[in-house]
Scaffold this active site. Structure first.
Site, PDB file in Angstrom:
ATOM      1  N   CYS B 165       0.807  -1.224   0.000  1.00 38.94           N
ATOM      2  CA  CYS B 165       0.000   0.000   0.000  1.00 38.94           C
ATOM      3  C   CYS B 165       0.839   1.273   0.000  1.00 38.94           C
ATOM      4  O   CYS B 165       0.295   2.367  -0.164  1.00 38.94           O
ATOM      5  CB  CYS B 165      -0.948  -0.022   1.182  1.00 38.94           C
ATOM      6  N   HIS B 303      -4.078   7.551   5.633  1.00 34.48           N
ATOM      7  CA  HIS B 303      -4.087   6.246   4.970  1.00 34.48           C
ATOM      8  C   HIS B 303      -5.406   5.539   5.304  1.00 34.48           C
ATOM      9  O   HIS B 303      -6.052   5.008   4.407  1.00 34.48           O
ATOM     10  CB  HIS B 303      -2.888   5.408   5.444  1.00 34.48           C
ATOM     11  N   LYS B 332     -10.812   6.410   1.429  1.00 36.40           N
ATOM     12  CA  LYS B 332     -11.077   4.997   1.164  1.00 36.40           C
ATOM     13  C   LYS B 332     -12.587   4.700   1.096  1.00 36.40           C
ATOM     14  O   LYS B 332     -13.007   3.764   0.418  1.00 36.40           O
ATOM     15  CB  LYS B 332     -10.438   4.118   2.246  1.00 36.40           C
ATOM     16  N   HIS B 337      -9.771   0.723  -1.085  1.00 40.68           N
ATOM     17  CA  HIS B 337      -8.322   0.815  -0.916  1.00 40.68           C
ATOM     18  C   HIS B 337      -7.666   0.343  -2.214  1.00 40.68           C
ATOM     19  O   HIS B 337      -7.643  -0.855  -2.509  1.00 40.68           O
ATOM     20  CB  HIS B 337      -7.898  -0.063   0.265  1.00 40.68           C
ATOM     21  N   PHE B 394       0.587   3.596   4.798  1.00 40.62           N
ATOM     22  CA  PHE B 394       1.179   2.607   5.698  1.00 40.62           C
ATOM     23  C   PHE B 394       0.902   1.218   5.135  1.00 40.62           C
ATOM     24  O   PHE B 394      -0.258   0.868   4.882  1.00 40.62           O
ATOM     25  CB  PHE B 394       0.591   2.751   7.106  1.00 40.62           C
ATOM     26  N   PHE B 396       1.429  -3.149   4.556  1.00 40.62           N
ATOM     27  CA  PHE B 396       1.805  -4.476   5.037  1.00 40.62           C
ATOM     28  C   PHE B 396       3.287  -4.670   4.711  1.00 40.62           C
ATOM     29  O   PHE B 396       3.781  -4.201   3.675  1.00 40.62           O
ATOM     30  CB  PHE B 396       0.977  -5.552   4.329  1.00 40.62           C
TER      31      PHE B 396
END
Lengths: 88, 408
Positions: B165, B303, B332, B337, B394, B396
C-alpha cells in the site's frame, strides 16, 4: 478438413488474436512485414493454432520456415493431412 | 552538487469513479461510493468479503495491439493515467526523445488477473505449452512501470517500487530524489493495482477485510468509524509528473505544488500490525525533511483503510504529532483501498482539494470510534485555504511513508 475450412479457421485466428482486418488476410501476405507480427507473436500463433485445430505443433521445425499466410495454410494442411493418414 | 526543487506539473488517474481526474473528483465531491457487490465472488470458498470498488477499462484499443498485448488490467490503467498526466503537464510525446525523463510506477504485484489466469492454464495438467508469450510480461512485478515506459517510449530511469500500500508513495519518493539530484529532469511517478478475488482473499484470510456489508456495499469501508470492520479493495492507477522547478518555470508550466518533504521507514516490529510510534517517526521525519513545523500543515490525507487496528494506530499517531488542530480525512470510503495505487490517486485528489480550497470528508464516518478520537476528523466538506498537505501511506510489510507538498 478441407482447404477452405483451414483457411477460414486460420484467418479467424489472425482476426481474433492479432486484430488484423479480414481484407488484409491475403495468402501472399508476409506475416512479419505485411501483417506486423513479431517473434513473440509466433509463440502466440502456435498456441492459438494448437487450440483452434486441436493439434500439437510446438516442436515442429517447419514453423521456422513460415513466412506468408499461405505458408501457414500449407503447414496446417500438411499436419492435418498427416493426421488423417495416421488415422486411416 | 546543487539540490533542485521538485514540482508537480501534471496528473492522471483511472479510478473506480472513471477514467480521468475529473471523474475521480466528481465522485468524491458528490459523496458517492464506488463500492459494489462483486458477482461470482461467492463461489470462492472461505472468502467472507464480496465487495470491491472496480474500475472499468475504457478505450483500451487506442493502445496499439503490439504494446497492449503485454498489459494486464493494471498496466492499461497506468498507461492511460501516465498519458493523461503527461498531456496535463503540457508535454508532448514527440518531445520525449529529447528529455531526461523516466518513470517509477509501483504496485504490490503484477496483474492479479493475469497471474491467476496463468496458473489456471498451467496447473491442472502441469502444462506450460498453452501459455502465450505475453503472460510473463503481464505477471512480472514491474509490469506497470515497464509497460508505461514501452508505451510512452521512455528511455530514462525505469523503476518499479513494490511495497504494497506504500508502493506509489515510494515511487513518488524515488522520483523526487532523482529529480532533486538532477539525475532526471522529469519523472512520471505513481502506482497501479487490480481488484481480484484472490487479492481481497489475501486480506480476508488475515481478517482485515470488511465482511459485514455484503448486502449494503456503499456503507463500507468506514474509516475511523465505530462500526468499521475492515478494508475494501479498489483498483486503478494514479500518475503524477514530477519536474525540476527551474525547467517547469522556464516553460511556463502550470504547477500544482512543490514536493518539499518525504520520509519512509520500517516499523521494525511486525509485518502486518501497524505501529503508532513508527508512524509518528515517519511523519516527523517528513516534516523535518520539509523544514517546516507541524503548525504549517493545513490538511492530512490519512491512509485509514478502516481496519480496526490500522485506523486506531494512525489516529493516535496523528494525535501525538498534530493534536486536534489539523483537519484529517480518508478517501477509502469513496473508492476503496486501491493498494499500490492509493498513495498516488489520493495525493491527486488532495492536490485537487488544495486547488479548490475545500476538504472533502471521510465517507461513511458517522460515529467516530472512541479509539480514533482526539484528531480533527472532517465529516462534512470544509472550505479552507490549503497551502501545505501531508499524505500518509502505511503498508503491510511494516513500511510507512509520508509526503509533504506545498502550493507555490
Amino acid at each position: 478438413m478441407t482447404e477452405k475450412e483451414i483457411i477460414e479457421k486460420t484467418n479467424k485466428v489472425f482476426e481474433e488474436f492479432f486484430e488484423i482486418e479480414s481484407e488484409r488476410l491475403k495468402p501472399e501476405a508476409h506475416i512479419f512485414s505485411d501483417l506486423g507480427l513479431d517473434s513473440l507473436d509466433i509463440v502466440d500463433l502456435v498456441v492459438a493454432l494448437q487450440k483452434s485445430f486441436g493439434i500439437n505443433i510446438r516442436n515442429e521445425d517447419k514453423i521456422r520456415d513460415i513466412r506468408t499466410l499461405q505458408d501457414v495454410y500449407q503447414f496446417i494442411f500438411l499436419i492435418k493431412n498427416a493426421e488423417g493418414i495416421k488415422d486411416s | 552538487m546543487q539540490i533542485k526543487r521538485v514540482v508537480i506539473t501534471g496528473m492522471g488517474s483511472v479510478s473506480p469513479f472513471g477514467n480521468d481526474v475529473k471523474a475521480l473528483m466528481d465522485g468524491i465531491e458528490h459523496g458517492r461510493s464506488a463500492v459494489r457487490l462483486m458477482e461470482g465472488w461467492d463461489k470462492y470458498k472461505g472468502l467472507r468479503s464480496h465487495v470491491a470498488a472496480p474500475a472499468e477499462i475504457q478505450d483500451e484499443r487506442k493502445i496499439p495491439r503490439n504494446k497492449r498485448r503485454f498489459m494486464g488490467r493494471m498496466s492499461i490503467f497506468s498507461a492511460q493515467a501516465a498519458e493523461q498526466a503527461l498531456a496535463d503537464a503540457g508535454i508532448s510525446t514527440a518531445d520525449i526523445p529529447q528529455l531526461k525523463i523516466g518513470c517509477a510506477i509501483g504496485s504490490t504485484m503484477g496483474s492479479a488477473k493475469s497471474i491467476n489466469d496463468a496458473f489456471e492454464i498451467m496447473l491442472p495438467e502441469k502444462d506450460i505449452s498453452q501459455l502465450n508469450s505475453s503472460m510473463f510480461f503481464q505477471c512480472m512485478s514491474h509490469t506497470a512501470a515497464a509497460n508505461v515506459a514501452q508505451y510512452l517510449e521512455l528511455e530514462g530511469y525505469i523503476m518499479a517500487t513494490s511495497a504494497a500500500c506504500a508502493s506509489s508513495l515510494h515511487a513518488i519518493g524515488a522520483g523526487y530524489d532523482l529529480v532533486r539530484l538532477g539525475r532526471q529532469d522529469i519523472m512520471l511517478c505513481g502506482g497501479a493495482e487490480e481488484v481480484h478475488p484472490t487479492v481481497t482473499g489475501s486480506f480476508d484470510v488475515l481478517m482485515a477485510t470488511s465482511a459485514g456489508f455484503n448486502n449494503d456495499p456503499s456503507k463500507t469501508p468506514r474509516p475511523f468509524d465505530r462500526d468499521r470492520d475492515g478494508l475494501v479493495c479498489g483498483e486503478g492507477s494514479g500518475v503524477i509528473v514530477l519536474e525540476d522547478y527551474e525547467r517547469a518555470v522556464s516553460r511556463n508550466a502550470m504547477i500544482y505544488a512543490e514536493i518539499i518533504g518525504y520520509s519512509t521507514n520500517g516499523n521494525g516490529s511486525h509485518v502486518s500490525q501497524s505501529n503508532k510510534d513508527s508512524m509518528v517517526k515517519c511523519m516527523q521525519q517528513a516534516l523535518s525533511d520539509a523544514g517546516i513545523t507541524k503548525h504549517e500543515i493545513d490538511y492530512i490525507n490519512a491512509h485509514a483503510t478502516a481496519t480496526l487496528q490500522g485506523d486506531k494506530e494512525e489516529a493516535e499517531a496523528i494525535k501525538e504529532v498534530f493534536g486536534s488542530s489539523v483537519p484529517v480525512s480518508s478517501l477509502k470510503g469513496y473508492i476503496g483501498h486501491t493498494l499500490g495505487a492509493s498513495g498516488a490517486i489520493e495525493l491527486i485528489a488532495s492536490l485537487q482539494m488544495m486547488q479548490k480550497g475545500v476538504i472533502y470528508p471521510t465517507l461513511n464516518l458517522e460515529n467516530i470510534s472512541p479509539e480514533c478520537m482526539g484528531i480533527d476528523h472532517v465529516m462534512s466538506p470544509v472550505t479552507k485555504k490549503i497551502d501545505t498537505i501531508l499524505k500518509n501511506c502505511f503498508a503491510f510489510g511494516g513500511i510507512n511513508a509520508a509526503l509533504v507538498c506545498r502550493k507555490l
